[in-house]
Design a protein around this motif. Structure first.
Motif, PDB file in Angstrom:
ATOM      1  N   THR A  40      46.310  23.212  96.963  1.00 54.80           N
ATOM      2  CA  THR A  40      46.236  23.869  95.663  1.00 54.80           C
ATOM      3  C   THR A  40      45.947  25.344  95.830  1.00 54.80           C
ATOM      4  O   THR A  40      45.393  25.767  96.842  1.00 54.80           O
ATOM      5  N   TYR A  41      46.312  26.087  94.822  1.00 53.66           N
ATOM      6  CA  TYR A  41      45.802  27.435  94.671  1.00 53.66           C
ATOM      7  C   TYR A  41      44.413  27.263  94.063  1.00 53.66           C
ATOM      8  O   TYR A  41      44.193  26.334  93.266  1.00 53.66           O
ATOM      9  N   PRO A  42      43.453  28.090  94.419  1.00 55.67           N
ATOM     10  CA  PRO A  42      42.112  27.946  93.837  1.00 55.67           C
ATOM     11  C   PRO A  42      42.161  27.916  92.305  1.00 55.67           C
ATOM     12  O   PRO A  42      42.964  28.603  91.683  1.00 55.67           O
ATOM     13  N   LYS A  43      41.281  27.123  91.750  1.00 54.04           N
ATOM     14  CA  LYS A  43      41.120  26.991  90.303  1.00 54.04           C
ATOM     15  C   LYS A  43      42.308  26.289  89.638  1.00 54.04           C
ATOM     16  O   LYS A  43      42.631  26.531  88.486  1.00 54.04           O
ATOM     17  N   SER A  44      42.942  25.391  90.385  1.00 55.25           N
ATOM     18  CA  SER A  44      44.115  24.685  89.864  1.00 55.25           C
ATOM     19  C   SER A  44      43.927  23.177  89.792  1.00 55.25           C
ATOM     20  O   SER A  44      44.898  22.439  89.736  1.00 55.25           O
ATOM     21  N   GLY A  45      42.696  22.705  89.821  1.00 51.39           N
ATOM     22  CA  GLY A  45      42.451  21.272  89.678  1.00 51.39           C
ATOM     23  C   GLY A  45      42.166  20.544  90.977  1.00 51.39           C
ATOM     24  O   GLY A  45      42.289  19.319  91.034  1.00 51.39           O
TER      25      GLY A  45
END
Length: 189
Positions: A40-45
């Motif tokens: 994931t990209y950070p802050k994407s679940g």
């Protein structure tokens, strides 16, 4: 002392990351065919998906995920401490990573291990990122080139939110885990 470690023109928090580990991960870390990797990209679940996959693997039994910190259920391969744990731990592994495509282990591209990549509306990421990171920027676009591979599942945060049950079923099918209705309900709960 700088707050960031710059590696391949990407900023990492200085605490917990080392250039030598990042180099070693790319060249030598082996993803085995039985491993599952959450990308994931950070802050994407990320944490949401980790918890969901853990519940799928335990057929909805929450004891493990409630007893073990999330970073131990699915260690981030790029952090120095968790990398050392992973290379000394029996598998199969559930691994997390925020590494951009170009810094990922080369073994990602030859392994049959399952990879799940979550994307999120960039505006929502920016808002969340603003409040959490403020300065860190990582690249994710290249991961989309993997979406046609059989062992790569692309999810969106918005789908997780709007159709949680359907997404859980999709992840479960992808991982080859057939959940009964009551087990699926436990994961959803």
């Amino acid at each position: 002392m700088s707050d960031y470690l710059w590696f391949e023109r990407i900023a990492f928090f200085a605490l917990g990351f080392e250039k030598e580990i990042l180099e070693e991960i790319g060249d030598m870390f082996v993803i085995r065919d039985e491993d599952t990797v959450i990308l994931t990209y950070p802050k994407s679940g990320t944490n949401w998906l980790i918890e969901t996959v853990c519940l799928i693997q335990t057929k909805g039994n929450p004891k493990w995920i409630q007893a073990v910190p999330i970073w131990e259920c699915s260690p981030w391969v790029e952090t120095q401490i968790k990398y050392q744990i992973l290379i000394n731990q029996e598998g199969p592994w559930l691994i997390s990573s925020h590494l951009p495509f170009n810094l990922s282990p080369k073994s990602f591209f030859s392994s049959k291990g399952k990879m799940i990549y979550v994307i999120r509306n960039p505006r929502d990421v920016l808002v969340s990122d603003y409040f959490f990171f403020h300065k860190t920027i990582l690249h994710t676009r290249a991961w989309l080139s993997m979406r046609e591979m059989d062992n790569f599942l692309l999810l969106s945060y918005e789908d997780l939110k709007q159709d949680t049950r359907g997404t859980i079923e999709k992840v479960s099918d992808f991982l080859g885990k057939n959940l009964e209705k009551d087990e699926l309900d436990l994961v959803l709960k």
